[in-house]
Design a protein around this motif. Structure first.
Motif, short mmCIF file in Angstrom:
data_model
loop_
_atom_site.label_atom_id
_atom_site.label_comp_id
_atom_site.label_asym_id
_atom_site.label_seq_id
_atom_site.Cartn_x
_atom_site.Cartn_y
_atom_site.Cartn_z
N LEU A 108 0.83 -1.21 0.00
CA LEU A 108 0.00 0.00 0.00
C LEU A 108 0.87 1.26 0.00
CD1 LEU A 108 -3.00 -0.72 2.37
CD2 LEU A 108 -3.13 0.41 0.14
N GLN A 109 1.89 1.26 0.82
CA GLN A 109 2.78 2.42 0.86
C GLN A 109 3.45 2.62 -0.51
OE1 GLN A 109 4.95 0.79 4.32
NE2 GLN A 109 4.53 2.73 5.37
N GLN A 110 3.90 1.49 -1.09
CA GLN A 110 4.57 1.58 -2.39
C GLN A 110 3.60 2.09 -3.46
OE1 GLN A 110 7.99 0.91 -2.85
NE2 GLN A 110 7.43 2.10 -4.67
N ALA A 111 2.35 1.62 -3.38
CA ALA A 111 1.35 2.05 -4.37
C ALA A 111 1.05 3.54 -4.24
CB ALA A 111 0.07 1.23 -4.21
N PHE A 112 1.00 4.05 -3.01
CA PHE A 112 0.78 5.50 -2.82
C PHE A 112 1.93 6.29 -3.44
CE2 PHE A 112 -2.75 6.84 0.08
CZ PHE A 112 -3.43 5.64 0.09
N VAL A 113 3.15 5.78 -3.31
CA VAL A 113 4.30 6.45 -3.92
C VAL A 113 4.18 6.36 -5.44
CG1 VAL A 113 6.81 6.37 -4.23
CG2 VAL A 113 5.81 6.02 -1.94
N TRP A 127 -5.18 7.27 5.55
CA TRP A 127 -5.61 6.54 4.35
C TRP A 127 -4.98 5.15 4.32
CZ3 TRP A 127 -9.42 7.54 1.18
CH2 TRP A 127 -9.79 8.84 0.87
N LEU A 128 -3.71 5.05 4.66
CA LEU A 128 -3.02 3.76 4.62
C LEU A 128 -3.66 2.77 5.59
CD1 LEU A 128 0.66 5.03 4.38
CD2 LEU A 128 -0.58 3.75 2.61
N ILE A 129 -3.97 3.24 6.79
CA ILE A 129 -4.58 2.34 7.78
C ILE A 129 -5.99 1.94 7.34
CG2 ILE A 129 -5.48 2.23 10.15
CD1 ILE A 129 -2.44 2.01 10.05
N ALA A 130 -6.78 2.92 6.88
CA ALA A 130 -8.15 2.62 6.46
C ALA A 130 -8.16 1.69 5.26
CB ALA A 130 -8.89 3.91 6.15
N SER A 131 -7.25 1.92 4.31
CA SER A 131 -7.28 1.07 3.11
C SER A 131 -6.70 -0.31 3.39
CB SER A 131 -6.58 1.75 1.93
OG SER A 131 -5.36 2.31 2.28
N LEU A 132 -5.79 -0.42 4.37
CA LEU A 132 -5.34 -1.76 4.76
C LEU A 132 -6.51 -2.56 5.32
CD1 LEU A 132 -3.12 -3.84 5.22
CD2 LEU A 132 -2.59 -2.70 7.39
N ASP A 133 -7.29 -1.92 6.17
CA ASP A 133 -8.49 -2.60 6.72
C ASP A 133 -9.45 -2.96 5.59
OD1 ASP A 133 -10.58 -3.32 8.74
OD2 ASP A 133 -11.55 -1.57 7.85
N LEU A 134 -9.64 -2.05 4.64
CA LEU A 134 -10.55 -2.32 3.52
C LEU A 134 -10.07 -3.53 2.72
CD1 LEU A 134 -12.96 -1.48 1.73
CD2 LEU A 134 -11.36 -0.02 0.46
N LEU A 135 -8.77 -3.57 2.42
CA LEU A 135 -8.24 -4.69 1.62
C LEU A 135 -8.30 -6.01 2.40
CD1 LEU A 135 -5.20 -3.02 -0.18
CD2 LEU A 135 -7.43 -3.63 -1.15
N ASN A 136 -8.20 -5.92 3.72
CA ASN A 136 -8.35 -7.15 4.52
C ASN A 136 -9.77 -7.69 4.42
OD1 ASN A 136 -5.71 -7.21 5.40
ND2 ASN A 136 -6.12 -6.09 7.30
N ARG A 160 -6.26 9.85 -7.01
CA ARG A 160 -5.00 9.10 -7.01
C ARG A 160 -4.96 8.08 -5.88
NH1 ARG A 160 -0.95 13.92 -7.22
NH2 ARG A 160 -2.81 15.10 -6.70
N VAL A 161 -5.59 8.40 -4.75
CA VAL A 161 -5.68 7.43 -3.66
C VAL A 161 -6.46 6.20 -4.12
CG1 VAL A 161 -6.78 6.98 -1.42
CG2 VAL A 161 -5.39 9.04 -1.74
N ARG A 162 -7.55 6.45 -4.84
CA ARG A 162 -8.34 5.32 -5.33
C ARG A 162 -7.48 4.43 -6.24
NH1 ARG A 162 -13.35 6.61 -9.07
NH2 ARG A 162 -14.46 7.42 -7.27
N ARG A 163 -6.71 5.06 -7.13
CA ARG A 163 -5.84 4.27 -8.02
C ARG A 163 -4.78 3.51 -7.20
NH1 ARG A 163 -5.76 8.75 -11.92
NH2 ARG A 163 -3.72 9.36 -11.14
N ALA A 164 -4.27 4.15 -6.17
CA ALA A 164 -3.24 3.50 -5.35
C ALA A 164 -3.78 2.27 -4.64
CB ALA A 164 -2.68 4.50 -4.34
N ILE A 165 -4.99 2.39 -4.13
CA ILE A 165 -5.58 1.24 -3.43
C ILE A 165 -5.79 0.09 -4.40
CG2 ILE A 165 -7.64 0.44 -2.20
CD1 ILE A 165 -7.84 3.28 -0.98
N LYS A 166 -6.21 0.41 -5.63
CA LYS A 166 -6.41 -0.67 -6.62
C LYS A 166 -5.07 -1.27 -7.04
CE LYS A 166 -10.99 0.31 -7.98
NZ LYS A 166 -12.00 0.19 -9.00
#
Ligand code: FES
Length: 177
Positions: A108-113, A127-136, A160-166
């Protein structure tokens, strides 16, 4: 009169000592800690002011905007809202706990970068914490599921956050986690 004389000779005799606190045992990013201060101290201040883990940010006393999200026993929680006394024997993960021990970024961190999804960066830990929970919960989240996260970005990085999570979702599905 007699009491006044007693106080004058021993001015501390009227002070009731505070009960000695046993401390609150809590695990943070895999390490054990014992909090012996005010049990009502919000976790956010324990992280930032005591442990100097300053990744988790203040947004409001009630967590509005999600910048103060951490995982407590794998569930997202507002660090500004939860007092230390509710964390006895719990496991807390902050943004500082996401990377591997060798420093390799979490997917997730790498994708945000990679997606340039970081503006000023204030909202990013949440965002990182919330999206980690979402992906779990949803390894391949829909746009709607991403848009329902409680996080706000005042720099306008939501797309861009949406793209990073995907991107992270794809990386984790491909075994690149
Ligand atoms: S990157 Fe600045 S608030 Fe989101």
């Amino acid at each position: 009169m007699a009491q006044a004389q007693a106080l004058a000779s021993n001015p501390t005799s009227s002070i009731t000592p505070e009960k000695v606190r046993d401390g609150i045992e809590v695990e943070i990013n895999g390490r054990p800690f014992r909090h012996t201060g005010d049990p009502d101290m919000p976790l956010l201040w324990y992280l930032r002011d005591v442990l100097r883990l300053t990744g988790t940010k203040y947004a409001s006393d009630h967590g509005l905007g999600g910048a103060d999200l951490v995982l407590v026993d794998k569930k997202p929680v507002s660090a500004a809202s939860v007092p230390m006394h509710e964390l006895a024997d719990k496991k807390v993960t902050t943004v500082e706990g996401l990377a591997a021990a060798d420093g390799k970024l979490h997917p997730l961190q790498q994708a945000f970068v990679d997606e340039d999804a970081i503006g000023c960066g204030y909202c990013t830990p949440g965002w990182l914490i919330a999206s980690l929970d979402l992906l779990n919960r949803h390894p391949q989240p829909s746009d709607d599921q991403i848009d329902q996260l409680p996080n706000l970005c005042r720099c306008g990085c939501q797309t861009r956050v949406r793209r990073a999570i995907k991107r992270a979702s794809a990386a984790m599905a491909g075994g690149h986690a």
